[in-house]
Design a protein around this motif. Structure first.
Motif, PDB file in Angstrom:
ATOM      1  N   TYR A 242       1.977  -6.173  -5.590  1.00 11.41           N
ATOM      2  CA  TYR A 242       1.606  -7.327  -4.767  1.00 11.41           C
ATOM      3  C   TYR A 242       2.292  -7.295  -3.399  1.00 11.41           C
ATOM      4  N   LYS A 243       3.506  -6.735  -3.342  1.00 14.41           N
ATOM      5  CA  LYS A 243       4.225  -6.636  -2.075  1.00 14.41           C
ATOM      6  C   LYS A 243       3.415  -5.851  -1.052  1.00 14.41           C
ATOM      7  N   THR A 244       2.912  -4.684  -1.465  1.00 15.85           N
ATOM      8  CA  THR A 244       2.129  -3.852  -0.552  1.00 15.85           C
ATOM      9  C   THR A 244       0.851  -4.559  -0.126  1.00 15.85           C
ATOM     10  N   THR A 245       0.197  -5.227  -1.064  1.00 17.40           N
ATOM     11  CA  THR A 245      -1.032  -5.957  -0.737  1.00 17.40           C
ATOM     12  C   THR A 245      -0.771  -7.010   0.329  1.00 17.40           C
ATOM     13  N   ALA A 246       0.294  -7.792   0.145  1.00 18.18           N
ATOM     14  CA  ALA A 246       0.616  -8.856   1.104  1.00 18.18           C
ATOM     15  C   ALA A 246       1.030  -8.276   2.452  1.00 18.18           C
ATOM     16  N   GLU A 247       1.826  -7.213   2.436  1.00 18.93           N
ATOM     17  CA  GLU A 247       2.309  -6.647   3.691  1.00 18.93           C
ATOM     18  C   GLU A 247       1.186  -5.998   4.489  1.00 18.93           C
ATOM     19  N   LYS A 248       0.276  -5.321   3.815  1.00 22.34           N
ATOM     20  CA  LYS A 248      -0.865  -4.728   4.527  1.00 22.34           C
ATOM     21  C   LYS A 248      -1.731  -5.804   5.171  1.00 22.34           C
ATOM     22  N   ALA A 249      -1.920  -6.903   4.454  1.00 23.39           N
ATOM     23  CA  ALA A 249      -2.704  -8.005   5.021  1.00 23.39           C
ATOM     24  C   ALA A 249      -1.994  -8.579   6.241  1.00 23.39           C
ATOM     25  N   ALA A 250      -0.674  -8.760   6.133  1.00 24.59           N
ATOM     26  CA  ALA A 250       0.098  -9.295   7.263  1.00 24.59           C
ATOM     27  C   ALA A 250       0.022  -8.363   8.468  1.00 24.59           C
ATOM     28  N   GLU A 251       0.158  -7.059   8.228  1.00 27.05           N
ATOM     29  CA  GLU A 251       0.094  -6.081   9.316  1.00 27.05           C
ATOM     30  C   GLU A 251      -1.286  -6.069   9.978  1.00 27.05           C
ATOM     31  N   TYR A 252      -2.317  -6.176   9.150  1.00 27.35           N
ATOM     32  CA  TYR A 252      -3.682  -6.173   9.695  1.00 27.35           C
ATOM     33  C   TYR A 252      -3.878  -7.344  10.658  1.00 27.35           C
ATOM     34  N   TRP A 253      -3.509  -8.541  10.203  1.00 26.00           N
ATOM     35  CA  TRP A 253      -3.748  -9.723  11.031  1.00 26.00           C
ATOM     36  C   TRP A 253      -2.784  -9.762  12.228  1.00 26.00           C
ATOM     37  N   TYR A 254      -1.579  -9.223  12.054  1.00 22.71           N
ATOM     38  CA  TYR A 254      -0.639  -9.178  13.175  1.00 22.71           C
ATOM     39  C   TYR A 254      -1.193  -8.286  14.289  1.00 22.71           C
ATOM     40  N   THR A 255      -1.719  -7.117  13.900  1.00 25.13           N
ATOM     41  CA  THR A 255      -2.332  -6.220  14.885  1.00 25.13           C
ATOM     42  C   THR A 255      -3.562  -6.858  15.507  1.00 25.13           C
ATOM     43  N   LYS A 256      -4.324  -7.562  14.685  1.00 26.20           N
ATOM     44  CA  LYS A 256      -5.519  -8.245  15.179  1.00 26.20           C
ATOM     45  C   LYS A 256      -5.153  -9.287  16.238  1.00 26.20           C
ATOM     46  N   TYR A 257      -4.024  -9.968  16.002  1.00 23.80           N
ATOM     47  CA  TYR A 257      -3.623 -11.062  16.890  1.00 23.80           C
ATOM     48  C   TYR A 257      -2.906 -10.568  18.138  1.00 23.80           C
ATOM     49  N   THR A 258      -1.985  -9.609  17.978  1.00 29.68           N
ATOM     50  CA  THR A 258      -1.174  -9.167  19.105  1.00 29.68           C
ATOM     51  C   THR A 258      -1.683  -7.889  19.758  1.00 29.68           C
ATOM     52  N   GLY A 259      -2.534  -7.145  19.039  1.00 25.02           N
ATOM     53  CA  GLY A 259      -3.051  -5.891  19.575  1.00 25.02           C
ATOM     54  C   GLY A 259      -2.121  -4.710  19.376  1.00 25.02           C
ATOM     55  N   LYS A 260      -0.988  -4.924  18.705  1.00 19.77           N
ATOM     56  CA  LYS A 260      -0.019  -3.842  18.484  1.00 19.77           C
ATOM     57  C   LYS A 260       0.915  -4.250  17.353  1.00 19.77           C
TER      58      LYS A 260
END
Length: 427
Positions: A242-260
């Protein structure tokens, strides 16, 4: 895949009845000082039942008492004692049944509502009706009042234990119904109800932190700032996978929001140390991408001679550009005869609609209409790939459509001429 993740995490978050706080199973306290049992035999049976020290023996004695004295003045107290006794034995089904029986006598009993909500939600397993029932009982629990027989301190202690359980059930019901706005309210209230921040790193608060992050990115409009926070917070404490699932989702949306990804490690540290976003959590959004009209203008500026642009770029400018930019392109296209390759969306003998651009092909929508000079003998099938010849006649921006006139099928390629066989010369 997302449904599988949610179901798996839900199973991880659902713990056994024994994991409920011990205080939930403690006796509510005898009411014999306020209620008088006039029948000596009933009184003796009462004192014998509540005097049992072993949970199983106590539960059996109380059941016997309730069967013998179904209308006893201490029925509510005995049922509450029965709930505690069954919970101490670890029997979830009998605890749930005893709590339901207690609610028939005392509909606002906080301890009974807590057990019914906790067990009902755990047993729902995707059953919407059971989730609805658990959520309805949770709402009753949130508005229940202190009974006269309970001290303020005991009631507050029980309320502190029960409140997160109630919000957990309400949030689960909201998520199942895709009511993300109310789910956010419920899960936020749940996290705020824990007196010790360390409790938010354990279930059900930990799993609900993940659900809260997902609710923020699922609602319309999305709240990516909060969604990134709670997904990242959950990832700091969830076990694998579950840790990897949550972290990948967080990284995806963080990149989506900040562009990096710059700065994400600092966000992870903040999320590890804080339940809710602190003032220092301020992800910077990426600049908005150019609008379609701006992209069309950039294409014109980059290629001063519109005739040198590829057909796809010319079409994009006609569909999205300003009036001036579109007219610059149309000025070099109107009246020009060219080949148009595309996928047939619809066709008659006199007119063929084609999807020419990649976007049109993906959406299966026509962006070219070719009106034929003469009726076709063989009408192309829908979905087939053809190349037609036509002359640019007109266009519309909304909906985007280029109309060609004097259309005709591209002639079939002629086979190469056969060379005569070489004959050796005779001497």
């Amino acid at each position: 895949m997302k449904k599988v993740v949610f179901a798996s995490l839900l199973a991880f978050a659902s713990s056994t009845l024994a994991s409920l706080p011990v205080a939930m199973a403690q006796d509510s306290g005898s009411q014999s000082g306020q209620i008088t049992i006039k029948d000596p035999a009933e009184y003796n049976a009462y004192t014998n039942a509540i005097g049992q020290s072993a949970p199983a023996a106590k539960a059996a004695a109380i059941e016997s008492f309730l069967q013998q004295y179904p209308n006893s003045v201490v029925k509510a107290e005995m049922l509450e004692q029965l709930v505690g006794a069954y919970q101490a034995t670890g029997d979830a089904a009998k605890t749930f049944d005893a709590a339901k029986r207690l609610l028939q006598v005392d509909p606002t009993n906080l301890r009974a509502l807590t057990f019914v909500v906790y067990v009902g939600k755990a047993q729902a397993s995707g059953d919407q009706a059971k989730l609805d029932d658990a959520a309805a009982n949770a709402q009753k629990g949130l508005t229940s009042t202190k009974p006269a027989s309970m001290s303020d301190a005991d009631y507050q202690k029980l309320k502190d234990l029960a409140t997160p359980i109630f919000y957990d059930a309400i949030g689960a019901d909201d998520v199942a119904k895709k009511d993300y706005k109310d789910a956010i309210t419920a899960y936020t209230s749940e996290l705020g109800a824990y007196k010790d921040p360390a409790q938010t790193t354990q279930n059900p608060a930990l799993a609900d932190t993940y659900y809260l992050g997902n609710a923020y990115v699922q609602e319309d409009p999305k709240d990516l700032v909060n969604g990134i926070w709670y997904l990242t917070r959950a990832a700091q404490y969830l076990p694998e996978p579950y840790k990897t699932t949550a972290e990948k989702a967080a990284e995806y949306w963080y990149t989506k929001y900040t562009g990096k990804m710059d700065g994400f490690d600092q966000v992870k540290q903040l999320a590890h140390d804080n339940v809710t976003p602190p003032a220092s959590y301020k992800p910077v959004p990426a600049p908005p991408p150019p609008s379609p009209q701006e992209l069309a203008h950039q294409a014109i500026v980059g290629t001063p001679d519109p005739s040198k642009l590829a057909l796809g770029d010319q079409e994009y400018i006609l569909s999205n550009g300003s009036t001036d930019d579109a007219q610059k392109v149309w000025g070099v296209l109107q009246g020009k005869t060219t080949q148009i390759p595309g996928v047939v969306i619809s066709a008659t003998a006199d007119s063929v609609q084609l999807a020419v651009s990649d976007d049109a092909k993906q959406s299966q929508k026509a962006d070219f209409t070719v009106n034929m000079k003469a009726s076709l003998k063989d009408v192309p099938a829908t979905g087939s790939t053809v190349t037609l010849i036509g002359t640019f006649d007109s266009y519309t921006q909304n909906p985007p459509m280029i109309i060609m006139k004097d259309g005709e099928a591209k002639p079939a390629a002629k086979p190469p001429a056969r060379r005569p066989a070489h004959r050796p010369s005779s001497n």
